[in-house]
Motif scaffolding. Structure first.
Motif, short mmCIF file in Angstrom:
data_model
loop_
_atom_site.label_atom_id
_atom_site.label_comp_id
_atom_site.label_asym_id
_atom_site.label_seq_id
_atom_site.Cartn_x
_atom_site.Cartn_y
_atom_site.Cartn_z
N PHE A 119 -1.29 -5.62 -6.09
CA PHE A 119 -2.55 -5.93 -5.40
C PHE A 119 -3.12 -4.67 -4.74
O PHE A 119 -4.31 -4.37 -4.85
CB PHE A 119 -2.32 -6.99 -4.31
N ALA A 120 -2.23 -3.95 -4.02
CA ALA A 120 -2.69 -2.74 -3.34
C ALA A 120 -3.16 -1.71 -4.36
O ALA A 120 -4.20 -1.05 -4.17
CB ALA A 120 -1.54 -2.15 -2.52
N GLY A 121 -2.42 -1.63 -5.48
CA GLY A 121 -2.83 -0.72 -6.55
C GLY A 121 -4.20 -1.11 -7.08
O GLY A 121 -5.03 -0.24 -7.36
N PHE A 122 -4.44 -2.41 -7.15
CA PHE A 122 -5.73 -2.89 -7.68
C PHE A 122 -6.88 -2.46 -6.77
O PHE A 122 -7.98 -2.16 -7.24
CB PHE A 122 -5.68 -4.42 -7.81
N VAL A 123 -6.60 -2.42 -5.46
CA VAL A 123 -7.62 -1.95 -4.50
C VAL A 123 -7.87 -0.46 -4.75
O VAL A 123 -9.02 -0.01 -4.87
CB VAL A 123 -7.16 -2.18 -3.05
N LEU A 124 -6.79 0.31 -4.85
CA LEU A 124 -6.92 1.76 -5.01
C LEU A 124 -7.56 2.15 -6.35
O LEU A 124 -8.26 3.14 -6.46
CB LEU A 124 -5.55 2.43 -4.87
N ILE A 125 -7.31 1.31 -7.36
CA ILE A 125 -7.90 1.56 -8.69
C ILE A 125 -9.42 1.69 -8.59
O ILE A 125 -10.04 2.53 -9.24
CB ILE A 125 -7.52 0.39 -9.66
N GLY A 144 -3.88 -2.88 -15.13
CA GLY A 144 -5.03 -3.27 -14.31
C GLY A 144 -6.08 -2.17 -14.30
O GLY A 144 -7.30 -2.44 -14.34
N ALA A 145 -5.63 -0.91 -14.26
CA ALA A 145 -6.56 0.22 -14.24
C ALA A 145 -7.32 0.31 -15.56
O ALA A 145 -8.52 0.59 -15.58
CB ALA A 145 -5.79 1.52 -13.98
N PHE A 205 0.83 -1.21 0.00
CA PHE A 205 0.00 0.00 0.00
C PHE A 205 0.86 1.26 0.00
O PHE A 205 0.54 2.23 -0.68
CB PHE A 205 -0.96 0.00 1.20
N ILE A 206 1.95 1.20 0.77
CA ILE A 206 2.85 2.38 0.81
C ILE A 206 3.42 2.63 -0.60
O ILE A 206 3.40 3.75 -1.10
CB ILE A 206 3.98 2.17 1.84
N ASN A 207 3.88 1.55 -1.24
CA ASN A 207 4.45 1.69 -2.60
C ASN A 207 3.40 2.14 -3.61
O ASN A 207 3.69 2.93 -4.49
CB ASN A 207 5.07 0.37 -3.08
N ALA A 208 2.19 1.59 -3.44
CA ALA A 208 1.13 1.92 -4.42
C ALA A 208 0.74 3.38 -4.33
O ALA A 208 0.19 3.94 -5.29
CB ALA A 208 -0.08 1.02 -4.19
N LEU A 209 1.02 4.00 -3.19
CA LEU A 209 0.64 5.40 -3.03
C LEU A 209 1.71 6.39 -3.53
O LEU A 209 1.54 7.59 -3.41
CB LEU A 209 0.31 5.69 -1.56
N TYR A 210 2.79 5.87 -4.13
CA TYR A 210 3.78 6.76 -4.74
C TYR A 210 3.10 7.57 -5.84
O TYR A 210 2.24 7.03 -6.56
CB TYR A 210 4.94 5.95 -5.35
#
Lengths: 151, 501
Positions: free
Chosen positions: B362-368, B66-67, B12-17
């Motif tokens: 995975f975390a990016g997929f949640v945020l997408i 994924g987005a 999640f931390i990385n996905a929020l870059y």
């Protein structure tokens, strides 16, 4: 059964024959796996032949051209030839010149309004330039024409 | 367990870059635009934009793809609701109730429902992604050469499932893909096979070129063959898009049911969002307290269909990421994205440094899903106008993007020619009932199967019993049988759902 299925069968047997000929040119130890795959494809094609014969007996024969009912041959082949010429011309004219000419020609052929042609050209070329040349640093073909002019 | 939680947190931390946030934003917007254009599919969009991810970090590239996937699945509902033309097959069921609502002057509410249901469907599908993917990945760590052989055979049996009409034609497409996968250097003997004197074919046919050709170029050729029609003007709407508390309470159970349906359909190889949307829609009707509204503009129907098709997205990633088996065309293209980044889909994605990339994705997929909700709700009116864009403009635009995309892979013109050849193959395959997804699956799985088989036989001095030497081999053999039978089961499901509809 569709008549077009006969064409599909001939094409698949043709592919098998072509690859079989090329496989037989390989050293014997390297032939086994491709031969297995060719046998699989030929077997499935033969199964399809039995299938279409059964369907022909049960339901009769149709042309199979239903999938082409909306097909406009003059439009499709003109555009297809344009694409082939576009690809053939690219090494000489370069990506940008060839793309601008291809896009303009195809849009004029499809009777798109002039302002839409200009807008589409600008958007697509700008998109490609920004995304590929600037962002990805891809050097798109300049073409012999521009190279000879010193670009 | 603690290690996994740590990976999840870091993900999640990385996905929020900022770069990842930008990728999500751009991917969702591009995906929605592609989705709402009738004639363009999610697979086509992902394939077309695959080369854009070359220079990105693996996690950022995968997040962007994924987005696009999620955005395109949702985007299809916009044209389905406003002009009664599903942008993608996954929105076919949404068009039924959505357009009826538009006719009643409730287009905003229909779009809002689609957006919210898509958000929850997608978000909930991430739960199974987080839960099942690592478990399956751990199991796959025990695989040796014989297991990999059977795994690829299992993947190839899925071809029968992804075939649209005739199972034999689907298998023929797969066998053609297998044959094409033999082009290049023999992996064991080092002999050049069918390379036609082209050194660029040394490592076989470039999968990305094949993907762009089969899914994007063939689509441009399909658009070129039909008479260009003026699309209906999208209905202007002024009603509220947000649902009231009561309305939300009504659709909550529908979303829950559709999530389970969509997720299971997604995990099952060979099934896809187009089946899930009808199943979700029918289940919504069966459980609805207002059955009389169905067929006359029911927002529960829209929610059922949209939650189900978006729940497919997370589920469908599981077999691709853990076993390296893409169950349908979009995941096959996403797998191409992983391969381009030098990663091998399978259990290795869950160990070492690559695990960090996987959990960031995975975390990016949640945020997408959150971006999809925000961009969807705010931009619906704008996207509605894009859905009118003429095919006449799309044909040359898509062609140019296919050319530049395939050229960018190795900056080699041979790749463009290969893309074009696959474009023509893909167009012919569509015309004559063959299956492009099957060709791609075989092209990807062929080399894995060949290596597995030949290495196993080398280890056993040619004794084929090695292929049946472990319990996992037998489980995979059983799965192959199920894979062959799956189209019959899926046909029954789809037939039942359509009959009820």
């Amino acid at each position: 059964m569709k008549k077009t299925d006969i064409g599909v069968v001939i094409a698949f047997y043709g592919v098998c024959a072509f690859f079989l000929y090329m496989t037989l040119q390989l050293p014997q130890s390297a032939q086994i796996y491709p031969l297995c795959v060719i046998a699989l494809l030929a077997g499935l094609t033969t199964l399809h032949v039995f299938n279409i014969i059964c369907v022909a007996i049960r339901e009769g024969v149709t042309s199979g051209l239903e999938s082409l009912k909306d097909f406009v041959p003059s439009q499709f082949f003109t555009l297809f030839i344009m694409i082939v010429i576009y690809l053939a011309a690219m090494p000489y004219l370069g990506f940008y010149i060839a793309s601008v000419i291809f896009m303009a020609a195809s849009l004029i052929f499809l009777r798109v309004k002039l302002w839409q042609i200009i807008a589409a050209e600008v958007v697509v070329i700008a998109l490609v330039y920004c995304a590929f040349e600037l962002f990805l640093e891809v050097r798109l073909p300049v073409g012999e024409l521009l190279e000879s002019l010193g670009y | 367990m603690l290690e996994t939680l740590g990976l999840m947190g870091n993900g999640f931390i990385n996905a929020l870059y900022p770069v990842n946030i930008l990728a999500m934003c751009a991917g969702v917007t591009i995906g929605i635009v592609i989705g709402c254009l009738p004639g363009l599919s999610a697979a086509m969009g992902v394939a077309l934009l695959l080369p854009m991810t070359f220079s990105m970090e693996a996690s950022t590239g995968m997040i962007m793809l994924g987005a696009i996937y999620c955005g395109a699945i949702f985007g299809g509902s916009i044209s389905a609701i406003l002009i009664h033309t599903p942008g993608t097959p996954a929105s076919a069921a949404t068009a039924i109730e959505g357009y009826e609502m538009t006719k009643k002057g409730q287009a905003g509410k229909a779009l809002g429902t689609a957006c919210i249901a898509s958000f929850f469907g997608g978000l909930l599908s991430c739960i199974s992604l987080y839960f099942f993917a690592p478990l399956l990945g751990q199991l796959a760590m025990k695989f040796g050469s014989p297991e990999y052989f059977w795994l690829s055979i299992f993947g190839l049996t899925i071809i029968a499932g992804v075939s649209s009409k005739s199972m034999v034609k689907g298998l023929m497409s797969g066998a053609l893909g297998l044959l094409l996968s033999t082009i290049g250097m023999d992996p064991m003997q080092g002999v050049k096979r069918f390379m036609f004197g082209q050194s660029s074919l040394y490592e076989g046919i470039n999968v990305t070129c094949a993907l762009i050709g089969l899914f994007s170029m063939s689509q441009a050729l399909s658009l070129a063959e039909a008479k260009i029609k003026q699309r209906a003007r999208a209905t202007q709407f002024n009603d509220r898009m947000m649902l009231t508390k009561e309305e939300f309470k009504t659709i909550a159970p529908t979303i829950g049911r559709s999530w389970i349906i969509g997720n299971l359909v997604g995990i099952l190889p060979g099934a896809g969002a187009s089946i899930a949307c009808f199943m979700g829609y029918n289940t919504a009707r069966q459980f609805s307290k207002h059955k009389e509204l169905f067929g006359h503009g029911s927002y529960e129907g829209v929610a059922g269909s949209e939650a189900a098709n978006n729940a497919v997205t997370g589920g469908s990633l599981i077999p691709m990421l853990t076993l390296g088996i893409p169950g349908e065309s979009v995941t096959a293209v996403l797998m191409g994205g992983l391969i381009i980044q030098g990663l091998t889909p399978g259990p290795n994605l869950f160990v070492g440094e690559t695990a960090q990339m996987t959990y960031t994705f995975f975390a990016g997929f949640v945020l997408i899903q959150f971006f999809m909700l925000g961009i969807g709700l705010l931009g619906c009116r704008g996207f509605a106008n894009i859905s009118r864009l003429s095919d006449a403009i799309l044909i040359p635009a898509v062609t140019i993007l296919c050319v530049v995309g395939s050229f960018a892979i190795h900056q080699n013109f041979v790749d463009v020619v290969i893309m074009m050849i696959f474009g023509v193959i893909g167009w012919l395959a569509r015309k004559f009932g063959l299956n492009n997804a099957a060709i791609v699956l075989a092209l990807i799985l062929g080399p894995i199967g060949e290596k597995g088989l030949r290495r196993s036989l080398l280890l056993s001095n040619g004794d084929p019993r090695i292929l049946f030497s472990t319990p996992i081999c037998w489980v995979l053999v059983a799965l192959c049988v199920i894979g062959i039978l799956s189209p019959v089961i899926m046909d029954k499901f789809a037939g039942k759902a359509e009959k009820e509809e």
